[in-house]
Design a protein around this motif. Structure first.
Motif, PDB file in Angstrom:
ATOM      1  N   ILE A 182       0.858  -1.188   0.000  1.00 25.54           N
ATOM      2  CA  ILE A 182       0.000   0.000   0.000  1.00 25.54           C
ATOM      3  C   ILE A 182       0.893   1.235   0.000  1.00 25.54           C
ATOM      4  N   VAL A 183       0.716   2.077  -0.997  1.00 23.63           N
ATOM      5  CA  VAL A 183       1.508   3.320  -1.101  1.00 23.63           C
ATOM      6  C   VAL A 183       0.685   4.428  -0.454  1.00 23.63           C
ATOM      7  N   GLY A 184       1.085   4.856   0.736  1.00 21.85           N
ATOM      8  CA  GLY A 184       0.350   5.919   1.439  1.00 21.85           C
ATOM      9  C   GLY A 184      -0.299   5.398   2.707  1.00 21.85           C
ATOM     10  N   ALA A 185       0.074   6.015   3.845  1.00 21.54           N
ATOM     11  CA  ALA A 185      -0.469   5.596   5.150  1.00 21.54           C
ATOM     12  C   ALA A 185      -1.466   6.620   5.676  1.00 21.54           C
ATOM     13  N   GLY A 186      -2.214   7.253   4.749  1.00 19.87           N
ATOM     14  CA  GLY A 186      -3.307   8.133   5.163  1.00 19.87           C
ATOM     15  C   GLY A 186      -4.457   7.283   5.697  1.00 19.87           C
ATOM     16  N   PRO A 187      -5.597   7.897   6.028  1.00 19.90           N
ATOM     17  CA  PRO A 187      -6.707   7.118   6.588  1.00 19.90           C
ATOM     18  C   PRO A 187      -7.160   6.003   5.656  1.00 19.90           C
ATOM     19  N   VAL A 188      -7.105   6.270   4.354  1.00 21.80           N
ATOM     20  CA  VAL A 188      -7.614   5.278   3.387  1.00 21.80           C
ATOM     21  C   VAL A 188      -6.638   4.110   3.259  1.00 21.80           C
ATOM     22  N   GLY A 189      -5.336   4.424   3.221  1.00 20.91           N
ATOM     23  CA  GLY A 189      -4.328   3.354   3.187  1.00 20.91           C
ATOM     24  C   GLY A 189      -4.422   2.490   4.440  1.00 20.91           C
ATOM     25  N   LEU A 190      -4.629   3.128   5.591  1.00 20.86           N
ATOM     26  CA  LEU A 190      -4.716   2.361   6.848  1.00 20.86           C
ATOM     27  C   LEU A 190      -5.963   1.465   6.844  1.00 20.86           C
ATOM     28  N   VAL A 219       2.929  -1.212   4.229  1.00 14.42           N
ATOM     29  CA  VAL A 219       2.515   0.156   3.919  1.00 14.42           C
ATOM     30  C   VAL A 219       3.753   1.053   3.874  1.00 14.42           C
ATOM     31  N   VAL A 220       3.845   1.877   2.826  1.00 11.19           N
ATOM     32  CA  VAL A 220       4.983   2.800   2.690  1.00 11.19           C
ATOM     33  C   VAL A 220       4.457   4.227   2.690  1.00 11.19           C
ATOM     34  N   ASP A 221       5.103   5.102   3.434  1.00 11.38           N
ATOM     35  CA  ASP A 221       4.730   6.522   3.359  1.00 11.38           C
ATOM     36  C   ASP A 221       5.980   7.397   3.378  1.00 11.38           C
ATOM     37  N   ARG A 256       9.950   7.518   0.064  1.00 12.29           N
ATOM     38  CA  ARG A 256       8.988   7.743  -1.012  1.00 12.29           C
ATOM     39  C   ARG A 256       9.037   6.605  -2.026  1.00 12.29           C
ATOM     40  N   VAL A 257       7.872   6.104  -2.389  1.00 11.52           N
ATOM     41  CA  VAL A 257       7.831   5.056  -3.413  1.00 11.52           C
ATOM     42  C   VAL A 257       8.143   5.697  -4.761  1.00 11.52           C
ATOM     43  N   GLU A 258       9.083   5.092  -5.484  1.00 12.13           N
ATOM     44  CA  GLU A 258       9.504   5.703  -6.758  1.00 12.13           C
ATOM     45  C   GLU A 258       9.191   4.820  -7.966  1.00 12.13           C
ATOM     46  N   ALA A 264      -2.644   4.632  -2.408  1.00 12.54           N
ATOM     47  CA  ALA A 264      -3.522   5.455  -1.561  1.00 12.54           C
ATOM     48  C   ALA A 264      -2.742   6.721  -1.220  1.00 12.54           C
ATOM     49  N   GLY A 265      -2.221   7.352  -2.279  1.00  8.86           N
ATOM     50  CA  GLY A 265      -1.252   8.442  -2.109  1.00  8.86           C
ATOM     51  C   GLY A 265      -1.851   9.813  -1.890  1.00  8.86           C
ATOM     52  N   GLY A 266      -3.178   9.903  -1.749  1.00  9.47           N
ATOM     53  CA  GLY A 266      -3.820  11.183  -1.421  1.00  9.47           C
ATOM     54  C   GLY A 266      -3.463  12.276  -2.407  1.00  9.47           C
ATOM     55  N   SER A 304       2.878  14.130  -2.806  1.00 10.21           N
ATOM     56  CA  SER A 304       3.720  14.778  -1.797  1.00 10.21           C
ATOM     57  C   SER A 304       3.133  16.152  -1.463  1.00 10.21           C
ATOM     58  N   PHE A 305       3.187  16.488  -0.185  1.00 10.75           N
ATOM     59  CA  PHE A 305       2.575  17.746   0.253  1.00 10.75           C
ATOM     60  C   PHE A 305       3.435  18.935  -0.124  1.00 10.75           C
ATOM     61  N   GLU A 306       2.903  19.812  -0.921  1.00 11.50           N
ATOM     62  CA  GLU A 306       3.632  21.040  -1.242  1.00 11.50           C
ATOM     63  C   GLU A 306       2.686  22.210  -1.091  1.00 11.50           C
ATOM     64  N   GLY A 365       4.191  13.251  -8.293  1.00  8.45           N
ATOM     65  CA  GLY A 365       5.595  12.859  -8.137  1.00  8.45           C
ATOM     66  C   GLY A 365       5.924  11.662  -8.998  1.00  8.45           C
ATOM     67  N   PRO A 366       6.679  10.709  -8.427  1.00  4.25           N
ATOM     68  CA  PRO A 366       7.177   9.597  -9.245  1.00  4.25           C
ATOM     69  C   PRO A 366       6.074   8.725  -9.851  1.00  4.25           C
ATOM     70  N   LEU A 367       4.878   8.701  -9.233  1.00  5.95           N
ATOM     71  CA  LEU A 367       3.810   7.836  -9.748  1.00  5.95           C
ATOM     72  C   LEU A 367       3.366   8.249 -11.152  1.00  5.95           C
ATOM     73  N   ALA A 414      -6.165   2.103  -7.192  1.00  7.46           N
ATOM     74  CA  ALA A 414      -5.961   3.449  -6.625  1.00  7.46           C
ATOM     75  C   ALA A 414      -7.216   3.826  -5.844  1.00  7.46           C
ATOM     76  N   ILE A 415      -7.034   4.174  -4.570  1.00  3.08           N
ATOM     77  CA  ILE A 415      -8.175   4.489  -3.705  1.00  3.08           C
ATOM     78  C   ILE A 415      -7.915   5.795  -2.939  1.00  3.08           C
ATOM     79  N   GLY A 416      -9.002   6.404  -2.473  1.00 10.98           N
ATOM     80  CA  GLY A 416      -8.869   7.646  -1.706  1.00 10.98           C
ATOM     81  C   GLY A 416      -8.692   8.857  -2.623  1.00 10.98           C
ATOM     82  N   LYS A 443     -13.862  13.763  -2.583  1.00 11.37           N
ATOM     83  CA  LYS A 443     -12.637  13.549  -1.801  1.00 11.37           C
ATOM     84  C   LYS A 443     -12.991  13.581  -0.329  1.00 11.37           C
ATOM     85  N   LEU A 444     -13.573  12.480   0.141  1.00 15.96           N
ATOM     86  CA  LEU A 444     -13.954  12.340   1.543  1.00 15.96           C
ATOM     87  C   LEU A 444     -13.386  11.028   2.088  1.00 15.96           C
ATOM     88  N   ILE A 445     -13.095  11.019   3.378  1.00 15.22           N
ATOM     89  CA  ILE A 445     -12.550   9.822   4.017  1.00 15.22           C
ATOM     90  C   ILE A 445     -13.538   8.661   3.847  1.00 15.22           C
TER      91      ILE A 445
HETATM   92  P1  FAD Z   1      -3.921  11.327   2.423  1.00 16.12           P
HETATM   93  O1  FAD Z   1      -4.551  11.601   3.726  1.00 16.12           O
HETATM   94  O2  FAD Z   1      -3.521  12.495   1.581  1.00 16.12           O
HETATM   95  O3  FAD Z   1      -2.644  10.385   2.643  1.00 16.12           O
HETATM   96  C1  FAD Z   1      -1.842  10.036   1.532  1.00 16.12           C
HETATM   97  C2  FAD Z   1      -0.468   9.644   2.016  1.00 16.12           C
HETATM   98  O4  FAD Z   1       0.267   9.121   0.902  1.00 16.12           O
HETATM   99  C3  FAD Z   1       0.357  10.811   2.540  1.00 16.12           C
HETATM  100  O5  FAD Z   1       0.752  10.546   3.873  1.00 16.12           O
HETATM  101  C4  FAD Z   1       1.544  10.928   1.588  1.00 16.12           C
HETATM  102  O6  FAD Z   1       2.760  11.244   2.261  1.00 16.12           O
HETATM  103  C5  FAD Z   1       1.611   9.503   1.021  1.00 16.12           C
HETATM  104  N1  FAD Z   1       2.250   9.445  -0.299  1.00 16.12           N
HETATM  105  C6  FAD Z   1       1.896  10.085  -1.436  1.00 16.12           C
HETATM  106  N2  FAD Z   1       2.717   9.749  -2.443  1.00 16.12           N
HETATM  107  C7  FAD Z   1       3.616   8.871  -1.918  1.00 16.12           C
HETATM  108  C8  FAD Z   1       4.740   8.158  -2.442  1.00 16.12           C
HETATM  109  N3  FAD Z   1       5.099   8.254  -3.737  1.00 16.12           N
HETATM  110  N4  FAD Z   1       5.446   7.358  -1.609  1.00 16.12           N
HETATM  111  C9  FAD Z   1       5.125   7.233  -0.302  1.00 16.12           C
HETATM  112  N5  FAD Z   1       4.058   7.884   0.250  1.00 16.12           N
HETATM  113  C10 FAD Z   1       3.324   8.673  -0.552  1.00 16.12           C
HETATM  114  N6  FAD Z   1     -12.539  14.672   4.770  1.00 16.12           N
HETATM  115  C11 FAD Z   1     -13.667  14.233   5.383  1.00 16.12           C
HETATM  116  O7  FAD Z   1     -14.163  13.160   5.039  1.00 16.12           O
HETATM  117  N7  FAD Z   1     -14.232  14.956   6.416  1.00 16.12           N
HETATM  118  C12 FAD Z   1     -13.699  16.137   6.859  1.00 16.12           C
HETATM  119  O8  FAD Z   1     -14.228  16.774   7.773  1.00 16.12           O
HETATM  120  C13 FAD Z   1     -12.500  16.619   6.253  1.00 16.12           C
HETATM  121  N8  FAD Z   1     -11.926  17.771   6.667  1.00 16.12           N
HETATM  122  C14 FAD Z   1     -10.769  18.190   6.052  1.00 16.12           C
HETATM  123  C15 FAD Z   1     -10.155  19.365   6.511  1.00 16.12           C
HETATM  124  C16 FAD Z   1      -8.979  19.806   5.925  1.00 16.12           C
HETATM  125  C17 FAD Z   1      -8.312  21.048   6.449  1.00 16.12           C
HETATM  126  C18 FAD Z   1      -8.407  19.066   4.841  1.00 16.12           C
HETATM  127  C19 FAD Z   1      -7.131  19.527   4.194  1.00 16.12           C
HETATM  128  C20 FAD Z   1      -9.021  17.904   4.379  1.00 16.12           C
HETATM  129  C21 FAD Z   1     -10.212  17.455   4.965  1.00 16.12           C
HETATM  130  N9  FAD Z   1     -10.819  16.287   4.536  1.00 16.12           N
HETATM  131  C22 FAD Z   1     -11.965  15.843   5.164  1.00 16.12           C
HETATM  132  C23 FAD Z   1     -10.310  15.489   3.392  1.00 16.12           C
HETATM  133  C24 FAD Z   1      -9.548  14.248   3.931  1.00 16.12           C
HETATM  134  O9  FAD Z   1      -8.485  14.653   4.778  1.00 16.12           O
HETATM  135  C25 FAD Z   1      -9.026  13.443   2.748  1.00 16.12           C
HETATM  136  O10 FAD Z   1     -10.129  13.010   1.969  1.00 16.12           O
HETATM  137  C26 FAD Z   1      -8.242  12.217   3.251  1.00 16.12           C
HETATM  138  O11 FAD Z   1      -7.099  12.608   3.970  1.00 16.12           O
HETATM  139  C27 FAD Z   1      -7.835  11.328   2.073  1.00 16.12           C
HETATM  140  O12 FAD Z   1      -7.143  10.235   2.605  1.00 16.12           O
HETATM  141  P2  FAD Z   1      -6.062   9.428   1.744  1.00 16.12           P
HETATM  142  O13 FAD Z   1      -5.614   8.329   2.629  1.00 16.12           O
HETATM  143  O14 FAD Z   1      -6.633   9.139   0.412  1.00 16.12           O
HETATM  144  O15 FAD Z   1      -4.889  10.455   1.456  1.00 16.12           O
END
Ligand code: FAD
Length: 336
Positions: free
Chosen positions: A10-18, A33-35, A87-89, A117-119, A122-124, A255-257, A285-287, A297-299
């Motif tokens: 799983i590429v990305g440890a955001g809520p969706v990756g977890l 899981v890689v982040d 970072r996954v490349e 699940a890379g959201g 990279s955060f910029e 990024g690299p993806l 690809a999810i999230g 774009k909701l959790i």
């Molecule tokens: P992310 O949370 O973005 O996680 C992706 C991860 O992937 C990151 O940690 C990143 O470092 C990693 N990654 C990316 N590329 C690579 C790579 N090449 N190699 C390794 N790691 C990589 N949603 C709701 O449902 N309800 C809310 O109330 C809500 N409020 C929000 C408030 C704010 C201020 C913001 C900014 C967003 C809000 N959201 C809300 C949206 C929600 O946060 C996103 O929908 C959610 O975080 C998506 O989860 P994800 O796991 O897909 O991606």
């Protein structure tokens, strides 16, 4: 060079990756899981850990950081492994259809399925055009609020007109010694109810709201001490400030993806909504990183996508077994 073997990478440890680890675990599939970040939680940890979320089913209100901790507890029985801060490349397809995923540090993960699940990638943060901005980074200029306590009893100038700027204005007011929101327009892009609240807080004197204005200069010897605000392109004046927080959003960067041969649309990965598979068989690809008609774009939506992805990935990992939906109320959670 570290070599890891697993069922799903799983590429990305955001809520969706977890949560994908949980859905995979229910079906007896192991995950690595890689982040790129040093901690799990994605945007919830990086951008708004102390902000309450109100639209997670079963939680009338939950702090983003607490949701991440709960997800970690929920997936613990499945013993996922993690590579953090890398970072996954590269993605390399093997002759037998499996993959080798490699990070920038040379860690290699051999797997049968890849789940991106890379959201936002990279955060910029999108930075304002102020000449000496970088000189004050970590010395008063912050692009996100990680810990609101950092700003307690301080003079804070926030800039922006979207949800982040409005939400943090509401949350930080009362905690800061002085809070000013600088916005270049006269209307806000963020939620109308948040905009109304910020306007009434300004009318009641809880915050200062300066419209049709921009922060154009930063001042201070070793750390930020003041900012110049240009109002209506006419009257610049200085405002004392310990912190300047421009909240102009994040620049989405895959990024690299981008070079993996995935079908892309506006910086997002196009998926089939039957199972959230991409154009590369075995890669899902999810999230926030995917796109399809009606995408939100909701959790919550990412969690649903993880469930459908897992039952499809099961057919790749266990080609001879038939997928049967089993309720957790009947089977419970069986450790992996
Ligand atoms: P992310 O949370 O973005 O996680 C992706 C991860 O992937 C990151 O940690 C990143 O470092 C990693 N990654 C990316 N590329 C690579 C790579 N090449 N190699 C390794 N790691 C990589 N949603 C709701 O449902 N309800 C809310 O109330 C809500 N409020 C929000 C408030 C704010 C201020 C913001 C900014 C967003 C809000 N959201 C809300 C949206 C929600 O946060 C996103 O929908 C959610 O975080 C998506 O989860 P994800 O796991 O897909 O991606």
């Amino acid at each position: 060079m570290e070599k890891i073997t697993t069922d799903i990478c799983i590429v990305g440890a955001g809520p969706v990756g977890l949560f994908a680890v949980f859905e995979a675990g229910l079906l007896r599939m192991r995950c690595h899981v890689v982040d790129a970040l040093p901690v799990v939680g994605g945007q919830l940890t990086e951008i708004y850990p102390k902000k309450p979320i109100y639209d997670i089913p079963g939680f009338p209100e939950v702090l983003a950081g607490d949701l991440v901790r709960n997800l970690q507890a929920q997936i613990a029985p499945f013993h996922p492994t993690f590579t953090l801060g890398e970072r996954v490349e590269h993605l390399e397809k093997q002759e037998d259809g499996s993959f080798i995923v490699t990070t920038n540090e040379g860690t290699a993960i051999a797997c049968k399925v890849v789940v991106i699940a890379g959201g936002l990638g990279s955060f910029e943060p999108r930075k304002p055009a102020i000449d000496n901005l970088e000189q004050y980074e970590r010395k008063g200029v912050a692009y996100m609020v990680r810990d609101p306590e950092e700003f307690r009893d301080k003079r804070v100038v926030l800039a922006g007109g979207g949800d982040s700027a409005l939400d943090w204005t509401i949350y930080l007011a009362g905690r800061c010694k002085e809070l000013t929101l600088v916005h270049r327009g006269t209307t806000f892009r963020g939620a109308p109810e948040s905009a109304a609240k910020v306007t009434s807080m300004a009318e009641e004197g809880q915050i200062k709201l300066i419209l049709k204005s921009n922060v154009t200069q930063l001042h201070g010897n070793h750390a930020l001490a003041a900012v110049t605000v240009l109002v209506d392109n006419e009257t610049p004046y200085q405002l004392e400030a310990d912190y300047f927080i421009p909240l102009f959003g994040l620049v989405p960067k895959l990024g690299p993806l981008e070079n993996w041969g995935l079908e892309l649309e506006k910086n997002a990965i196009v998926v089939n909504t039957v199972d959230y598979s991409t154009n590369i068989p075995g890669v899902y690809a999810i999230g926030d990183i995917n796109t399809y008609p009606g995408k939100l774009k909701l959790i919550l939506c990412g969690f649903h996508e993880a469930a459908l992805m897992a039952q499809s990935a099961y057919q790749i990992i266990y080609p001879d077994k038939k997928f049967v939906l089993k309720y957790t109320t009947v089977n419970g959670i069986q450790e992996l």
